[in-house]
Motif scaffolding. Sequence first.
Motif, mmCIF file in Angstrom:
data_model
loop_
_atom_site.group_PDB
_atom_site.id
_atom_site.type_symbol
_atom_site.label_atom_id
_atom_site.label_comp_id
_atom_site.label_asym_id
_atom_site.label_seq_id
_atom_site.Cartn_x
_atom_site.Cartn_y
_atom_site.Cartn_z
ATOM 1 N N ASP A 103 6.458 -17.582 -92.519
ATOM 2 C CA ASP A 103 7.056 -18.114 -93.742
ATOM 3 C C ASP A 103 6.668 -17.264 -94.949
ATOM 4 N N THR A 104 7.572 -17.176 -95.916
ATOM 5 C CA THR A 104 7.307 -16.421 -97.144
ATOM 6 C C THR A 104 6.232 -17.108 -97.970
ATOM 7 N N PRO A 105 5.206 -16.390 -98.421
ATOM 8 C CA PRO A 105 4.210 -16.980 -99.332
ATOM 9 C C PRO A 105 4.874 -17.466 -100.618
ATOM 10 N N VAL A 106 4.283 -18.483 -101.233
ATOM 11 C CA VAL A 106 4.842 -19.076 -102.444
ATOM 12 C C VAL A 106 3.876 -18.856 -103.600
ATOM 13 N N CYS A 113 -1.147 -17.135 -104.053
ATOM 14 C CA CYS A 113 0.017 -17.286 -103.188
ATOM 15 C C CYS A 113 -0.333 -18.189 -102.017
ATOM 16 N N SER A 114 0.298 -19.341 -101.965
ATOM 17 C CA SER A 114 0.137 -20.212 -100.812
ATOM 18 C C SER A 114 0.811 -19.581 -99.600
ATOM 19 N N GLY A 115 0.115 -19.531 -98.483
ATOM 20 C CA GLY A 115 0.655 -18.906 -97.282
ATOM 21 C C GLY A 115 0.328 -17.440 -97.137
ATOM 22 N N GLY A 116 -0.398 -16.888 -98.092
ATOM 23 C CA GLY A 116 -0.743 -15.471 -98.015
ATOM 24 C C GLY A 116 -1.646 -15.138 -96.851
#
Length: 345
Positions: A103-106, A113-116
């Motif tokens: 998933d793309t970081p947000v 960045c969430s999800g980095g």
Amino acid sequence: MRIGIVNDSMIAREALRRVVASADGLEVAWTASDGEEGVERVKADRPDLVLMDLFMPRMDGVESTRRIMAEAPCPILVVTASVSGQVDKVYQAMGFGALDAVDTPVLMACGGCSGGGDLLRKIRTIAKLIGKCPPRCPSYSSLEDPPAGTSREPLLALGASTGGPFAVAEILKGLPDGWEVATVVVQHVDACFVAGLAGWLSDHSGRRVRLAAEGDRPEPGRTLLASTTGHMRLDESGRLRYSAEPRDACYRPSVDVLFHSLARHWPGPGAAALLTGMGRDGAEGLLALRRRGWATVAQDRGSSVVWGMPRAAVELGAAEVVAPLEEIAGVLAHGIRAGARAPGR
């Protein structure tokens, strides 16, 4: 490690840029705002890895992946807003050569960045595949003990990596009508995507593919897909087991681990194919199967998205036959029939 970013969203490109910049040894080589530009960028300045979005104007990520792998092959990681919501497109991209998806970081208000972290873990894994893993992954010892048991049921085994979903589906679709041979499959894929892959293979092959559970037995008419990031192997009782060992294997699940276990423990005849993929996982295992009298096949260069694993098998003398993808199902079926007619092994 130089990384190219292909994404039509300026916010997403910035999030990816920040994640890449946050890690030692990584740098952004360039960015592109759609798939068509991404193809041209790769051809002009090939990076070590491309982070590829799926939905973009002019050319989407699936077609861009296909073009890149055909014209300027380069490792590709799909990075899109919702991997779980785009399973079909994810596997189309993987069929053309993408290695994995995340998933793309947000971007967050604080600047982070969430999800980095998930993205960086994927990048580290791919880094091992493209050069940080030793040229020869840990070797699994040749197994000299004969297989136990007396069953003469045949078995089909398939191993694949980069570009493998399409190849596996094509082979399953090409098997004869009324095929009632036990089949086991290892495809290099993240555990969080493997349930979707089983459904995708079922839809595209016309044969039901289910995840292999701990303790399952290969049975006639069933197609079992390795289902965890552990290694799937056949034990001495003829059941499929999962194990974290060998922990230093470059690939999870490992084709070599499965193939070696089949060479040791499957008492009946069999046929195995090593399909498109980066690296050399499965080559030594295929050789062990050939030495046990199995029919062994390697996918040819022309039909492989990446001719790494099959090439390693050819170089070892592990493949009796080297064949284009469209012929492999027929070769395997012939090998199974010939093995079943043989009086012994």
